[in-house]
Every structure is written in C-alpha cells, then in structure tokens.
Design an enzyme around this catalytic site. Structure first.
Site, short mmCIF file in Angstrom:
data_model
loop_
_atom_site.label_atom_id
_atom_site.label_comp_id
_atom_site.label_asym_id
_atom_site.label_seq_id
_atom_site.Cartn_x
_atom_site.Cartn_y
_atom_site.Cartn_z
CE1 TYR A 254 12.88 7.34 55.54
CE2 TYR A 254 12.20 8.97 53.85
CZ TYR A 254 13.22 8.78 54.80
OH TYR A 254 14.16 9.42 55.07
CG ASN B 158 20.80 3.81 61.76
OD1 ASN B 158 21.44 3.07 62.39
ND2 ASN B 158 21.31 4.01 60.37
CB CYS C 120 19.51 5.49 57.65
SG CYS C 120 21.05 6.53 58.15
CG HIS C 121 23.48 6.46 52.91
ND1 HIS C 121 23.81 5.42 53.70
CD2 HIS C 121 23.95 6.08 51.68
CE1 HIS C 121 24.73 4.66 53.08
NE2 HIS C 121 24.91 4.99 51.79
CD GLU D 230 26.21 3.82 49.01
OE1 GLU D 230 25.08 3.28 48.28
OE2 GLU D 230 26.28 3.81 49.99
#
Length: 172
Positions: free
Chosen positions: A110, A133, A141-142, A170
């Site tokens: 952040y 979001n 945002c993840h 990912e």
C-alpha cells in the site's frame, strides 16, 4: 442495452474461479465481480444493472475468454482494457493507474502504491481505494499487500482466502 443516455451491457459466465459478472458502460468496463457460487449470486452482485446477455453480444467478448483463461492459471495482462473511472477522484485515478502497472505474478505494498500515485503518506487512503475497486482483476487490487506481505482485506466472496488463492494462481 440502453438506460437513458448511457449504454450498458452486462454478462455473466462460469469460470474456474466461480461465476463472473461484467458490466460495460459504453466501451469501458464499469463493474466486475467474480468468485460466486451461482449465476444468480453473480447477477445480484452486479446490483442495479441491465439483464445479462450472452458474452458475444457485449462490447468486448474477448474479455470473457481472457478472464476465463486467467481463472485457469494463464498469465493475463488486462492493462489494455478500458475502465470507466468517472466516479473516482483525481487521487483515486492515480491509484488505479499505478495499481494497473503491477505486473502479473508480482505484488506491491500500500505504501509503495501511495508513492507511485504521488502521495507517499497516503497508504491508508490507498487501502480505501482498493476496497472500493469496482473492477478487480482488471485493476489488480489483489496484488496490493500490507507491510511485510500481510494480505489485509479483499472484497470478493471468500475475502482474504480468495486473495491468497489469486496470488497462488499467479505463483506469487
């Protein structure tokens, strides 16, 4: 689909990550939801939107295929997908743009996102932007985590567990 002076199109579809719902306003995605157990849950999560149509009848039907590929573990970069951002403040737009630059398979904090958005002391405000979001995955945002890699919150069904699942998908 028309609603007064705006053109809206919505679709829902199944994926390896549950049911998705996508709404376009003109050519831009204005809402995306995913991780739902049923088609009805995905439709309900879209809120007051037009009745869903088949994906091929929406502005960018290839986005559905790309989202399904992502759900199956295929690396996808959604930075080319137009996003409706008229509801955002100038700060919110800068945060969204900075977040969209976080590459697949990476994370950012952040604080780093606040720095990238030009407001280095606004990490908490970045968290609020991420919580609000409307187009997760497209604005990833993840991939934003707290200090020391702490996952923090996530608005998709399943919350932080789902965020962890996306990051594992990912291979982060």
């Amino acid at each position: 689909m028309q609603r007064n002076d705006d053109h809206f199109c919505a679709t829902v579809f199944r994926s390896s990550l549950g049911w998705f719902g996508v709404v376009w306003r003109g050519q831009a995605v204005s809402r995306l939801t995913f991780g739902h157990r049923t088609r009805k849950a995905a439709i309900d999560a879209l809120g007051d939107m037009p009745s869903p149509v088949a994906p091929e009848n929406c502005p960018h039907p290839q986005l559905v295929t790309r989202l399904q590929d992502y759900a199956d573990g295929g690396p996808q970069d959604f930075s080319d997908v137009p996003v409706e951002a008229s509801h955002l403040t100038p700060f919110g737009r800068r945060v969204m743009e900075a977040c969209r630059k976080i590459p697949y398979g990476s994370t950012s904090s952040y604080a780093a996102l606040a720095q990238a958005a030009g407001s280095p002391k606004a990490a908490r405000a970045v968290g609020q932007c991420m919580a609000a979001n409307r187009v997760p995955l497209i604005v990833p945002c993840h991939r934003v985590v707290g200090a020391g890699g702490r996952l923090g919150g996530f608005s998709a069904p399943g919350g932080v567990d789902f965020k962890r699942r996306l990051l594992q998908l990912e291979s982060v």
